[in-house]
Scaffold this motif. Sequence first.
Motif, PDB file in Angstrom:
ATOM      1  N   PRO A  78       0.860  -1.184   0.000  1.00  0.00           N
ATOM      2  CA  PRO A  78       0.000   0.000   0.000  1.00  0.00           C
ATOM      3  C   PRO A  78       0.901   1.241   0.000  1.00  0.00           C
ATOM      4  CG  PRO A  78       0.068  -0.995   2.180  1.00  0.00           C
ATOM      5  CD  PRO A  78       0.831  -1.907   1.269  1.00  0.00           C
ATOM      6  N   LEU A  79       0.331   2.381  -0.298  1.00  0.00           N
ATOM      7  CA  LEU A  79       1.124   3.606  -0.388  1.00  0.00           C
ATOM      8  C   LEU A  79       1.944   3.843   0.875  1.00  0.00           C
ATOM      9  CD1 LEU A  79       2.011   6.122  -1.911  1.00  0.00           C
ATOM     10  CD2 LEU A  79      -0.054   7.270  -1.062  1.00  0.00           C
ATOM     11  N   TRP A  80       1.347   3.637   2.055  1.00  0.00           N
ATOM     12  CA  TRP A  80       2.098   3.880   3.297  1.00  0.00           C
ATOM     13  C   TRP A  80       3.286   2.924   3.408  1.00  0.00           C
ATOM     14  CZ3 TRP A  80       2.758   0.051   6.825  1.00  0.00           C
ATOM     15  CH2 TRP A  80       1.871  -1.015   6.789  1.00  0.00           C
ATOM     16  N   TYR A  89       4.952   1.581   0.844  1.00  0.00           N
ATOM     17  CA  TYR A  89       5.905   2.043  -0.164  1.00  0.00           C
ATOM     18  C   TYR A  89       6.711   3.229   0.385  1.00  0.00           C
ATOM     19  CZ  TYR A  89       7.524   3.511  -4.829  1.00  0.00           C
ATOM     20  OH  TYR A  89       8.281   3.867  -5.926  1.00  0.00           O
TER      21      TYR A  89
END
Length: 159
Positions: free
Chosen positions: A50-52, A54
């Motif tokens: 997920p973006l967090w 990454y």
Amino acid sequence: MDHYLKRLSMTNPMHLLAVGFGSGLAPKAPGTFGSLAALPLVVLLSWWLPLWGYLCFLVIGFGIGVYSCQVASRAMGIHDHGGIVWDEFIGMGITMIAVPISWPSALVGFVLFRLFDITKPWPIRWLDQHVKGGFGIMIDDVLAGIMAWIVQLILFSYL
């Protein structure tokens, strides 16, 4: 392989990371090869995390990179040798934050990052010339990645 790179041990994990798992050992254009080698990692991480997650990878990768680039630089006896390319890995990762991954976005991101990393517009050039050590090796590529990311977001928001 030049004599500076011969001072590194590929069994030392910090040296191996600093040279981008060997991509920085290319005899010509090691930064470009490092940036290319970073793309598969960036693509996989952007798909799997997920973006967090990454972003956490990038922050941790930056911190470890400061240390590993410093260790490799000291071993070689030269600051910011071209073969040290972990900074390109993090710079490419920043370039692709929250960018939908496709062949066009990967190509545009790669070209933009290399453009900013090679030409070093202000303030990248200032950082490159005045900030030393592992942090200095990493920070100019972080800023090149941020600039490439901003341009990429602008470009793809209009397409």
